[in-house]
Design a protein around this motif. Structure first.
Motif, PDB file in Angstrom:
ATOM      1  N   ALA A 251       0.517  11.126   0.749  1.00 22.73           N
ATOM      2  CA  ALA A 251       1.390  12.012   1.538  1.00 22.73           C
ATOM      3  C   ALA A 251       2.774  11.439   1.833  1.00 22.73           C
ATOM      4  O   ALA A 251       3.380  11.802   2.831  1.00 22.73           O
ATOM      5  CB  ALA A 251       0.708  12.414   2.855  1.00 22.73           C
ATOM      6  N   ARG A 252       3.275  10.584   0.966  1.00 21.92           N
ATOM      7  CA  ARG A 252       4.689  10.174   1.009  1.00 21.92           C
ATOM      8  C   ARG A 252       5.140   9.761   2.417  1.00 21.92           C
ATOM      9  O   ARG A 252       5.937  10.445   3.067  1.00 21.92           O
ATOM     10  CB  ARG A 252       5.573  11.297   0.471  1.00 21.92           C
ATOM     11  CG  ARG A 252       5.158  11.740  -0.916  1.00 21.92           C
ATOM     12  CD  ARG A 252       6.198  12.595  -1.561  1.00 21.92           C
ATOM     13  NE  ARG A 252       6.234  13.950  -1.093  1.00 21.92           N
ATOM     14  CZ  ARG A 252       5.465  14.925  -1.552  1.00 21.92           C
ATOM     15  NH1 ARG A 252       4.587  14.665  -2.513  1.00 21.92           N
ATOM     16  NH2 ARG A 252       5.574  16.137  -1.080  1.00 21.92           N
ATOM     17  N   THR A 253       4.622   8.640   2.850  1.00 25.64           N
ATOM     18  CA  THR A 253       4.811   8.229   4.249  1.00 25.64           C
ATOM     19  C   THR A 253       6.131   7.485   4.466  1.00 25.64           C
ATOM     20  O   THR A 253       6.128   6.332   4.903  1.00 25.64           O
ATOM     21  CB  THR A 253       3.651   7.316   4.678  1.00 25.64           C
ATOM     22  OG1 THR A 253       3.575   6.246   3.715  1.00 25.64           O
ATOM     23  CG2 THR A 253       2.345   8.045   4.721  1.00 25.64           C
ATOM     24  N   VAL A 254       7.230   8.140   4.174  1.00 27.19           N
ATOM     25  CA  VAL A 254       8.535   7.520   4.453  1.00 27.19           C
ATOM     26  C   VAL A 254       8.798   7.569   5.960  1.00 27.19           C
ATOM     27  O   VAL A 254       8.219   8.379   6.682  1.00 27.19           O
ATOM     28  CB  VAL A 254       9.688   8.259   3.729  1.00 27.19           C
ATOM     29  CG1 VAL A 254       9.589   8.073   2.232  1.00 27.19           C
ATOM     30  CG2 VAL A 254       9.736   9.725   4.107  1.00 27.19           C
ATOM     31  N   PHE A 255       9.676   6.676   6.432  1.00 30.44           N
ATOM     32  CA  PHE A 255      10.164   6.782   7.815  1.00 30.44           C
ATOM     33  C   PHE A 255      11.318   7.773   7.770  1.00 30.44           C
ATOM     34  O   PHE A 255      12.429   7.439   7.345  1.00 30.44           O
ATOM     35  CB  PHE A 255      10.612   5.415   8.327  1.00 30.44           C
ATOM     36  CG  PHE A 255       9.505   4.397   8.337  1.00 30.44           C
ATOM     37  CD1 PHE A 255       8.385   4.575   9.133  1.00 30.44           C
ATOM     38  CD2 PHE A 255       9.564   3.265   7.538  1.00 30.44           C
ATOM     39  CE1 PHE A 255       7.352   3.644   9.136  1.00 30.44           C
ATOM     40  CE2 PHE A 255       8.542   2.334   7.538  1.00 30.44           C
ATOM     41  CZ  PHE A 255       7.434   2.522   8.335  1.00 30.44           C
ATOM     42  N   ARG A 256      11.056   8.992   8.171  1.00 25.51           N
ATOM     43  CA  ARG A 256      11.959  10.109   7.902  1.00 25.51           C
ATOM     44  C   ARG A 256      13.329   9.973   8.574  1.00 25.51           C
ATOM     45  O   ARG A 256      14.329  10.416   8.042  1.00 25.51           O
ATOM     46  CB  ARG A 256      11.307  11.434   8.351  1.00 25.51           C
ATOM     47  CG  ARG A 256       9.999  11.726   7.639  1.00 25.51           C
ATOM     48  CD  ARG A 256       9.365  13.002   8.174  1.00 25.51           C
ATOM     49  NE  ARG A 256      10.178  14.163   7.860  1.00 25.51           N
ATOM     50  CZ  ARG A 256      10.145  14.810   6.706  1.00 25.51           C
ATOM     51  NH1 ARG A 256       9.324  14.406   5.759  1.00 25.51           N
ATOM     52  NH2 ARG A 256      10.908  15.850   6.499  1.00 25.51           N
TER      53      ARG A 256
ATOM     54  N   GLN B 286      11.967   1.575  15.531  1.00 24.66           N
ATOM     55  CA  GLN B 286      12.033   2.998  15.153  1.00 24.66           C
ATOM     56  C   GLN B 286      10.913   3.351  14.174  1.00 24.66           C
ATOM     57  O   GLN B 286      10.271   4.395  14.289  1.00 24.66           O
ATOM     58  CB  GLN B 286      13.379   3.293  14.494  1.00 24.66           C
ATOM     59  CG  GLN B 286      14.504   3.491  15.471  1.00 24.66           C
ATOM     60  CD  GLN B 286      15.657   4.212  14.792  1.00 24.66           C
ATOM     61  OE1 GLN B 286      15.554   5.367  14.408  1.00 24.66           O
ATOM     62  NE2 GLN B 286      16.762   3.516  14.634  1.00 24.66           N
ATOM     63  N   ALA B 287      10.722   2.459  13.194  1.00 24.40           N
ATOM     64  CA  ALA B 287       9.655   2.692  12.211  1.00 24.40           C
ATOM     65  C   ALA B 287       8.304   2.740  12.913  1.00 24.40           C
ATOM     66  O   ALA B 287       7.476   3.614  12.651  1.00 24.40           O
ATOM     67  CB  ALA B 287       9.674   1.589  11.156  1.00 24.40           C
TER      68      ALA B 287
ATOM     69  N   THR C 267       1.743   3.203   9.335  1.00 21.13           N
ATOM     70  CA  THR C 267       2.540   2.866   8.151  1.00 21.13           C
ATOM     71  C   THR C 267       3.431   1.652   8.432  1.00 21.13           C
ATOM     72  O   THR C 267       3.661   0.822   7.552  1.00 21.13           O
ATOM     73  CB  THR C 267       3.392   4.073   7.716  1.00 21.13           C
ATOM     74  OG1 THR C 267       2.514   5.147   7.418  1.00 21.13           O
ATOM     75  CG2 THR C 267       4.235   3.761   6.496  1.00 21.13           C
TER      76      THR C 267
ATOM     77  N   VAL D  62       1.455  -1.151   7.715  1.00 21.09           N
ATOM     78  CA  VAL D  62       1.224  -1.248   6.271  1.00 21.09           C
ATOM     79  C   VAL D  62       2.392  -1.950   5.563  1.00 21.09           C
ATOM     80  O   VAL D  62       2.192  -2.672   4.597  1.00 21.09           O
ATOM     81  CB  VAL D  62       0.989   0.172   5.678  1.00 21.09           C
ATOM     82  CG1 VAL D  62       1.202   0.187   4.179  1.00 21.09           C
ATOM     83  CG2 VAL D  62      -0.416   0.649   6.015  1.00 21.09           C
TER      84      VAL D  62
ATOM     85  N   GLU E  18       0.525   4.800   0.597  1.00 21.47           N
ATOM     86  CA  GLU E  18      -0.460   5.739   1.144  1.00 21.47           C
ATOM     87  C   GLU E  18      -0.243   7.138   0.566  1.00 21.47           C
ATOM     88  O   GLU E  18       0.811   7.429   0.007  1.00 21.47           O
ATOM     89  CB  GLU E  18      -0.322   5.827   2.666  1.00 21.47           C
ATOM     90  CG  GLU E  18      -0.575   4.536   3.392  1.00 21.47           C
ATOM     91  CD  GLU E  18      -0.108   4.613   4.832  1.00 21.47           C
ATOM     92  OE1 GLU E  18      -0.917   4.967   5.689  1.00 21.47           O
ATOM     93  OE2 GLU E  18       1.075   4.340   5.091  1.00 21.47           O
TER      94      GLU E  18
ATOM     95  N   GLU F  40       7.839   5.970  14.762  1.00 23.23           N
ATOM     96  CA  GLU F  40       7.670   7.162  13.922  1.00 23.23           C
ATOM     97  C   GLU F  40       6.315   7.209  13.225  1.00 23.23           C
ATOM     98  O   GLU F  40       5.640   8.236  13.203  1.00 23.23           O
ATOM     99  CB  GLU F  40       8.777   7.193  12.862  1.00 23.23           C
ATOM    100  CG  GLU F  40       8.927   8.546  12.234  1.00 23.23           C
ATOM    101  CD  GLU F  40      10.040   8.562  11.193  1.00 23.23           C
ATOM    102  OE1 GLU F  40       9.839   9.127  10.126  1.00 23.23           O
ATOM    103  OE2 GLU F  40      11.110   7.980  11.456  1.00 23.23           O
ATOM    104  N   ARG F  41       5.913   6.064  12.646  1.00 16.55           N
ATOM    105  CA  ARG F  41       4.631   6.009  11.934  1.00 16.55           C
ATOM    106  C   ARG F  41       3.960   4.665  12.229  1.00 16.55           C
ATOM    107  O   ARG F  41       4.136   3.696  11.481  1.00 16.55           O
ATOM    108  CB  ARG F  41       4.849   6.123  10.421  1.00 16.55           C
ATOM    109  CG  ARG F  41       5.244   7.497   9.931  1.00 16.55           C
ATOM    110  CD  ARG F  41       5.310   7.482   8.417  1.00 16.55           C
ATOM    111  NE  ARG F  41       5.686   8.764   7.882  1.00 16.55           N
ATOM    112  CZ  ARG F  41       4.824   9.740   7.600  1.00 16.55           C
ATOM    113  NH1 ARG F  41       3.551   9.561   7.805  1.00 16.55           N
ATOM    114  NH2 ARG F  41       5.260  10.875   7.096  1.00 16.55           N
TER     115      ARG F  41
ATOM    116  N   TYR G  74       0.848  -1.204   0.000  1.00 19.70           N
ATOM    117  CA  TYR G  74       0.000   0.000   0.000  1.00 19.70           C
ATOM    118  C   TYR G  74       0.879   1.248   0.000  1.00 19.70           C
ATOM    119  O   TYR G  74       1.663   1.456   0.927  1.00 19.70           O
ATOM    120  CB  TYR G  74      -0.910  -0.019   1.234  1.00 19.70           C
ATOM    121  CG  TYR G  74      -1.934   1.106   1.309  1.00 19.70           C
ATOM    122  CD1 TYR G  74      -2.300   1.838   0.184  1.00 19.70           C
ATOM    123  CD2 TYR G  74      -2.541   1.432   2.510  1.00 19.70           C
ATOM    124  CE1 TYR G  74      -3.244   2.851   0.259  1.00 19.70           C
ATOM    125  CE2 TYR G  74      -3.492   2.440   2.610  1.00 19.70           C
ATOM    126  CZ  TYR G  74      -3.833   3.147   1.478  1.00 19.70           C
ATOM    127  OH  TYR G  74      -4.760   4.167   1.545  1.00 19.70           O
TER     128      TYR G  74
END
Lengths: 246, 290
Positions: free
Chosen positions: A88-93, B168-169, B176, B179, A86, B172-173, A84
């Motif tokens: 809004a570019r949901t990278v783990f920053r 960490q992932a 996601t 996902v 998603e 943070e999100r 998926y």
């Protein structure tokens, strides 16, 4: 079971307690792009979230490669082969490009395959994802879906906020994914761009499917698209309903 | 004065450990955990009760730590299952309620401040070395080493291992992370279990010095929160430093007769000062200035 990789039957999905998607049925064949169109608020993202498990499916069935997944938690759907991308570019920053790929790798997923598709990412593999440009971040999110060894990738508005040249580059990458045999379910604000690479299309209005057929039927037909988006068009108003009016 | 500062340093290592537990719970599962010290105290009291019944201390220790881990994992699974979609304030409020409940159960099972003080094993009370004419006990070194190990060990684990990157992932999100196939609920419960076990060990370290009653030990969460605030609920090294400073501050307060009896308010003062300092440039209508 036909050759469908994803099949929805009479699926209804809520956002919170509010019903948004009503009795939607759709199918996606392997190695094809299926496009979902509709005006803002039509329920496209809720539909994607419901398939991915982020929004509750209240009725109906979702089958991935013939197996029901609507009761699966989100991560199990991913492990079953559902990628998926998603909005809004949901990278783990805070993770690097390489680490973003590493945490998503599954099955036969291979970082080299991602770097082949997006050589830009290989050059920046040690850079934190938060420091990438918008286009590169979107490539990374697509790459992250690819490395999870998916059967299908859901892509929600990947062109949001990106320059047209980048959007074309990404669309080209989507075609490459399809070339690898992966199915794609694509929501896209630039309707005509999506219809160019799509095989089948569904148009949603107020959470219901109002069109279901080959992309050829509606490609470039702005009036018909507008009618599907908003209902019957007033006779005295000719409105261009190209992709940017969604 | 030096004696008090050395005593403060012993507490400092323990406070750092408690602060680190709060910061890690917040960073990894996004919950400000008010029940943490209560859970650790419950595990410690289970251990000491088993010892009172004649069980050898190593077996009692293992059972106590496992009990602390299980209780924490139970709280974590409840939060994941029923409050997963709620905001941080709701989750924090749930842990406040659990803190009160654990406190009440602890008082009922193990007695109050005056009746329930237990004799905890004093494994690390032997002298390690002398500084001038002050004897520094092993507990100072053990607590500081444990705190440093957690700070740098967890830092390395997060940066270098596959589980660490996934944590960490997740922090943070969270959605996601799921996902992309990370089993968030399982990882979150594992974090809760680990925090529960470490909290039990930390309480066992500090219990002999603080009198060994349930409410005093479970009340250490105030100090833990103050220490976590020094690290902004984010930085592990700053939290370690905050713990040591907090211990020294308490040791200093204990060395002055005029303020000795008020040293319990030190964590509250630290919290107040940090809140004021960090909010001094905020604008009245920013989202979080309500």
């Amino acid at each position: 079971m036909s050759g469908e990789v994803l099949s929805l039957k009479d699926v209804s999905i809520n956002r919170g307690d509010t019903p948004i998607v009503h009795d939607v049925s759709l199918t996606v064949a392997p190695g094809t792009v299926t496009v979902v169109l509709g005006a803002n608020g039509a329920g496209k993202t809720t539909l994607m979230d419901g398939i991915a498990g982020l929004a509750p499916v209240t009725s109906g069935t979702i089958q991935l490669d013939g197996a029901p997944i609507e009761k699966f938690p989100v991560y199990k759907r991913s492990q079953a082969g559902l990628g998926y991308v998603e909005q809004a570019r949901t990278v783990f920053r805070t993770l690097t490009v390489e680490q973003n790929l590493l945490v998503s790798r599954s099955g036969k997923g291979d970082a080299e395959k991602v770097y082949e598709l997006f050589p830009e990412l290989k050059k920046r593999r040690s850079l934190q994802a938060g420091h990438l440009s918008g286009g590169e971040q979107q490539m990374l999110v697509l790459g992250r879906a690819l490395i999870s060894d998916p059967k299908i990738i859901l892509i929600d508005e990947m062109s949001l906020g990106l320059a047209p040249v980048v959007v074309r580059r990404l669309m080209h990458a989507v075609k490459d994914l399809v070339g690898l045999g992966i199915a794609v379910l694509l929501i896209e604000q630039f309707a005509n761009l999506a219809l160019e690479i799509g095989a089948n299309a569904y148009v949603l209005r107020k959470g219901r499917v109002v069109f279901d057929g080959p992309c050829d039927e509606i490609r470039g037909d702005s009036e018909r698209l507008h009618e599907f988006y908003f209902g019957a068009m007033p006779t005295d108003a000719v409105v261009e309903a190209g992709g940017e009016n969604q | 004065m030096l004696n008090s500062l050395v005593a403060g340093l012993t507490s400092g290592g323990v406070y750092a450990l408690l602060g680190l537990c709060v910061v890690l719970t917040y960073r990894l599962v996004a919950v400000v955990n008010f029940a943490m010290a209560g859970v650790g105290t419950m595990g410690a009291f289970i251990m000491v009760s088993l010892m009172d019944l004649g069980l050898p201390w190593p077996i009692a220790l293992v059972i106590g730590v496992v009990a602390g881990s299980l209780l924490s994992a139970l709280i974590g699974s409840g939060l994941v299952r029923w409050f997963g979609e709620h905001d941080e304030r709701t989750k924090a409020a749930v842990t406040v309620a659990l803190f009160v409940a654990i406190g009440a159960i602890g008082l009922r099972l193990f007695g109050s401040t005056s009746t329930g003080a237990r004799r905890f094993p004093t494994v690390f009370d032997s002298p390690a070395f002398t500084l001038g004419d002050v004897v520094v006990p092993q507990s100072v070194l053990v607590s500081l080493a444990f705190a440093a190990l957690i700070t740098f060990g967890v830092g390395l684990m997060l940066a270098r291992t596959s589980v660490g990157l996934r944590l960490q992932a997740l922090s943070e999100r969270p959605s996601t992370a799921q996902v992309v196939g990370i089993p968030a609920p399982r990882l979150a419960i594992a974090v809760w279990a680990a925090i529960g076990g470490v909290s039990t060990l930390v309480i066992l370290l500090v219990a002999p010095r603080l009198g060994g009653d349930f409410s005093t030990l479970s009340g250490l969460v105030t100090t833990a929160l103050a220490v976590a605030m020094v690290g902004s609920f984010r930085s592990l090294p700053l939290t370690l430093l905050g713990g040591v400073l907090m211990g020294l501050l308490e040791g200093f307060a204990a060395s002055l007769d005029e303020i000795q009896k008020y040293r319990g308010v030190v964590p509250f003062l630290v919290i107040l000062v940090l809140l004021w300092w960090r909010s001094r440039n905020e604008v009245w209508d920013t989202a979080h200035s309500r």
